[in-house]
Design a protein around this motif. Structure first.
Motif, PDB file in Angstrom:
ATOM      1  N   PRO A   1      -2.375   7.398  -6.158  1.00  0.00           N
ATOM      2  CA  PRO A   1      -1.968   5.988  -6.130  1.00  0.00           C
ATOM      3  C   PRO A   1      -1.087   5.595  -7.317  1.00  0.00           C
ATOM      4  O   PRO A   1      -0.202   4.746  -7.186  1.00  0.00           O
ATOM      5  N   PHE A   2      -1.335   6.214  -8.464  1.00  0.00           N
ATOM      6  CA  PHE A   2      -0.560   5.900  -9.655  1.00  0.00           C
ATOM      7  C   PHE A   2       0.783   6.630  -9.645  1.00  0.00           C
ATOM      8  O   PHE A   2       1.818   6.055  -9.993  1.00  0.00           O
ATOM      9  N   ILE A   3       0.760   7.902  -9.249  1.00  0.00           N
ATOM     10  CA  ILE A   3       2.009   8.664  -9.163  1.00  0.00           C
ATOM     11  C   ILE A   3       2.937   8.047  -8.126  1.00  0.00           C
ATOM     12  O   ILE A   3       4.154   7.935  -8.338  1.00  0.00           O
ATOM     13  N   ALA A   4       2.378   7.643  -6.989  1.00  0.00           N
ATOM     14  CA  ALA A   4       3.188   7.029  -5.934  1.00  0.00           C
ATOM     15  C   ALA A   4       3.936   5.819  -6.468  1.00  0.00           C
ATOM     16  O   ALA A   4       5.142   5.657  -6.236  1.00  0.00           O
ATOM     17  N   THR A   5       3.221   4.964  -7.208  1.00  0.00           N
ATOM     18  CA  THR A   5       3.853   3.766  -7.750  1.00  0.00           C
ATOM     19  C   THR A   5       4.970   4.124  -8.708  1.00  0.00           C
ATOM     20  O   THR A   5       6.032   3.487  -8.696  1.00  0.00           O
ATOM     21  N   ALA A   6       4.744   5.123  -9.546  1.00  0.00           N
ATOM     22  CA  ALA A   6       5.771   5.532 -10.508  1.00  0.00           C
ATOM     23  C   ALA A   6       7.056   5.961  -9.816  1.00  0.00           C
ATOM     24  O   ALA A   6       8.138   5.883 -10.397  1.00  0.00           O
ATOM     25  N   HIS A   7       6.933   6.403  -8.566  1.00  0.00           N
ATOM     26  CA  HIS A   7       8.100   6.802  -7.780  1.00  0.00           C
ATOM     27  C   HIS A   7       8.553   5.704  -6.819  1.00  0.00           C
ATOM     28  O   HIS A   7       9.356   5.953  -5.921  1.00  0.00           O
ATOM     29  N   GLY A   8       8.019   4.496  -6.997  1.00  0.00           N
ATOM     30  CA  GLY A   8       8.467   3.368  -6.196  1.00  0.00           C
ATOM     31  C   GLY A   8       7.915   3.326  -4.792  1.00  0.00           C
ATOM     32  O   GLY A   8       8.511   2.710  -3.900  1.00  0.00           O
ATOM     33  N   LEU A   9       6.747   3.946  -4.575  1.00  0.00           N
ATOM     34  CA  LEU A   9       6.150   3.994  -3.245  1.00  0.00           C
ATOM     35  C   LEU A   9       4.952   3.063  -3.138  1.00  0.00           C
ATOM     36  O   LEU A   9       4.192   2.899  -4.090  1.00  0.00           O
ATOM     37  N   VAL A  10       4.780   2.474  -1.967  1.00  0.00           N
ATOM     38  CA  VAL A  10       3.669   1.583  -1.715  1.00  0.00           C
ATOM     39  C   VAL A  10       2.847   2.124  -0.550  1.00  0.00           C
ATOM     40  O   VAL A  10       3.401   2.647   0.419  1.00  0.00           O
ATOM     41  N   TYR A  11       1.536   2.028  -0.665  1.00  0.00           N
ATOM     42  CA  TYR A  11       0.664   2.379   0.457  1.00  0.00           C
ATOM     43  C   TYR A  11       0.793   1.280   1.512  1.00  0.00           C
ATOM     44  O   TYR A  11       0.528   0.111   1.234  1.00  0.00           O
ATOM     45  N   THR A  12       1.190   1.672   2.697  1.00  0.00           N
ATOM     46  CA  THR A  12       1.365   0.692   3.767  1.00  0.00           C
ATOM     47  C   THR A  12       0.160   0.656   4.699  1.00  0.00           C
ATOM     48  O   THR A  12      -0.281  -0.396   5.109  1.00  0.00           O
ATOM     49  N   ASN A  13      -0.344   1.802   5.065  1.00  0.00           N
ATOM     50  CA  ASN A  13      -1.552   1.872   5.898  1.00  0.00           C
ATOM     51  C   ASN A  13      -2.065   3.303   5.866  1.00  0.00           C
ATOM     52  O   ASN A  13      -1.504   4.158   5.199  1.00  0.00           O
ATOM     53  N   ALA A  14      -3.121   3.549   6.594  1.00  0.00           N
ATOM     54  CA  ALA A  14      -3.648   4.906   6.750  1.00  0.00           C
ATOM     55  C   ALA A  14      -3.840   5.169   8.233  1.00  0.00           C
ATOM     56  O   ALA A  14      -4.176   4.262   8.997  1.00  0.00           O
ATOM     57  N   VAL A  15      -3.611   6.404   8.638  1.00  0.00           N
ATOM     58  CA  VAL A  15      -3.751   6.791  10.037  1.00  0.00           C
ATOM     59  C   VAL A  15      -4.951   7.713  10.170  1.00  0.00           C
ATOM     60  O   VAL A  15      -5.073   8.707   9.449  1.00  0.00           O
TER      61      VAL A  15
END
Length: 538
Positions: free
Chosen positions: A298-312
């Motif tokens: 979750p932290f690495i994703a943010t550092a790369h400008g990514l947001v969690y949108t949903n889960a499948v």
């Protein structure tokens, strides 16, 4: 005031996901306690508990509450006096309502992020570093990992720096560290003995070399490690994981070992495999054991400008979905609600994320024929908001605080995705108990049992129950060998014990970004570390 959403009771008897908390994130909570680090007009209007609401370890004030986390010495403030204030989210928590696992920072030492005197491994400077790490872990964590030397520290990339040449060198140095940590322990934290190895032979050699540090009847009796940490192949190759567990059972080293951690395990299906394993150990061997796993995604994703949108969660795939987060200066001051679902999201607008604006540029007439330069403050009648360096940001609308807000959202989404996977496993395992031997039978099309849960999880539930009903190590090993083809399909994301090859595509699904750009198995992600260094220096 809306009450915190408590995610902790949903853990039930599930294996525990530990968010690997970034110091970038925890620093916002800590600094705001000391000063107005975030100005009042920058705090989102929906933040009814202010910045302290970002502290999910706070059961009264957090926007959501989750009692578990991992924090690493590799990026920590090892000066204990400074740590108490700079890391107060971790240090000043209610110990009766939270649990922090401390990572010793062996990864960062191997990578050179945490300085260490490799040339004189047993000398005064090296022992000074060991002492700092040990004392920080004793102060900080409920459970802690001893300082292992990862086996990749001797590879051709890292050997010139570490001076280590062989697997045996890494094992020998780890043995020295283990001895130091146990003989100097202060009794304020419980210790996990870290297991490494890239295949069964090396994993077994490592285990045989370190198991004395966990033996309640051996040289370290009375100060032995109280649990285990699974690294390398022990935590991602299922046949090796299970052979290790059966060996620990045979050696009596699961009894009294009440915590077992799997390093860097991000896949949702492994949260279920580990839950099923935990239940069998509790049933047959040690009712007090807890299995945990961590990832910093979750932290690495943010550092790369990514947001969690949903889960499948379907019978075909279990995935955490991420996408490029909206980043548009035109959204500055916008009251459009943040469009994704979380306790953070319900309190945010897009204007809370898009902080930097366009300003108001001068007209061509006002510029007097000079070509407009969007980075020149003199070319505006209303100058855009400036960054900490006093400059106009080139493209991004995010300030550093926007990253922290996104991290809070992403952490909650990851916790919920894991818990939903585990809940669906329980729902469907109550209905379906297929024989794992039927998987892949030649000439027969595999039946999809559940609409929600992949067959491999249902098969594993039956397999692991059969495994723990075996009476001897030999019988268990034979069963594992017989199921080799099936177990191969369950392998985790990281198939080596060190800096992994990019396995991003196997962990998550991401839109509009190449899947080999980010390695979520790397806890020392460069983008995240740059954010951490920036905020700590602020």
């Amino acid at each position: 005031m809306k009450q915190p959403v408590n995610l902790t009771p949903l853990q039930k008897d599930y294996a525990v996901y530990l968010p690997a908390i970034s110091s970038f994130y925890s620093t916002y909570v800590a600094k705001q306690r000391l000063e107005k680090f975030i100005a009042d007009d920058r705090i989102p209007a929906g933040f009814d508990r202010g910045i302290e609401g970002m502290n999910f370890l706070n059961p009264e004030q957090g926007y959501f509450y989750y009692k578990y986390g991992l924090y690493s010495a590799g990026h920590a403030q090892l000066d204990l006096e400074k740590s108490m204030t700079q890391e107060s989210m971790i240090q000043d928590r209610d110990r009766s309502k939270t649990m922090i696992l401390g990572d010793s920072g062996g990864y960062q030492i191997g990578k050179g992020v945490l300085k260490f005197d490799w040339l004189n491994f047993e000398g005064a400077e090296a022992n000074k570093t060991r002492k700092k790490i040990l004392e920080w872990l004793e102060l900080t964590a409920d459970w802690s990992m001893m300082l292992d030397v990862p086996t990749w520290a001797c590879d051709h990339i890292h050997s010139p720096k570490t001076g280590l040449k062989t697997f045996e060198d890494c094992l020998e140095k780890t043995q020295f560290n283990n001895d130091y940590f146990l003989r100097n322990r202060l009794g304020q934290t419980k210790w996990l003995n870290v297991l490494q190895g890239s295949d069964w032979d090396t994993a077994e050699k490592w285990y045989q070399g370190v198991k004395e540090f966990s033996d309640p009847n051996g040289e370290y009796a009375g100060m032995e490690a109280e649990g285990w940490a699974m690294g390398g192949a022990n935590m991602c190759k299922m046949d090796i994981t299970l052979k290790r567990l059966m060996t620990l059972r045979e050696d009596g080293l699961l009894v009294g070992k009440n915590w077992m951690h799997f390093l860097g395990t991000a896949q949702l299906d492994w949260s279920c495999y580990l839950t099923l394993i935990q239940r069998q150990i509790r049933k047959h061997i040690n009712p007090e054991i807890t299995i945990s796993f961590d990832c910093a995604s979750p932290f690495i994703a943010t550092a790369h400008g990514l947001v969690y949108t949903n889960a499948v969660h379907t019978n075909k795939r279990w995935s955490v979905i991420m996408d490029k987060a909206p980043d548009n200066k035109g959204l500055a001051n916008s009251d459009i609600p943040f469009p994704f679902e979380s306790e953070f999201a319900t309190r945010l607008t897009m204007g809370d994320i898009a902080y930097y604006d366009y300003g108001v540029r001068k007209t061509d007439e006002e510029l007097g024929g000079v070509k407009f330069n969007h980075l020149n403050p003199e070319h505006y009648t209303v100058v855009p908001k400036l960054n900490k360096l006093g400059k106009i940001p080139n493209k991004t609308s995010w300030d550093s605080f926007a990253y922290a807000l996104m991290m809070g959202h992403n952490v909650e989404c990851h916790i919920r995705a894991v818990q939903r996977a585990q809940q669906l496993m329980d729902i469907e395992c109550a209905r379906f108990k297929p024989d794992w031997r039927m998987k892949g039978v030649e000439g027969k099309k595999e039946i999809e049992f559940s609409d929600w849960v992949p067959n491999r999880i249902l098969y594993f539930a039956a397999f692991v129950e059969e495994l723990f009903n075996t009476k001897t190590k030999a019988e268990a090993f034979q069963l594992i060998a017989d199921a080799g083809g099936f177990l191969k399909t369950l392998e985790g994301s990281r198939l080596q014990g060190g800096p992994a090859q990019n396995t991003f595509g196997s962990l998550f699904e991401v839109e509009e970004i190449r899947q080999d750009e980010i390695d979520f198995a790397n806890p020392d992600d460069d983008e995240l570390r740059a954010l951490e260094e920036e905020i700590i220096a602020a």
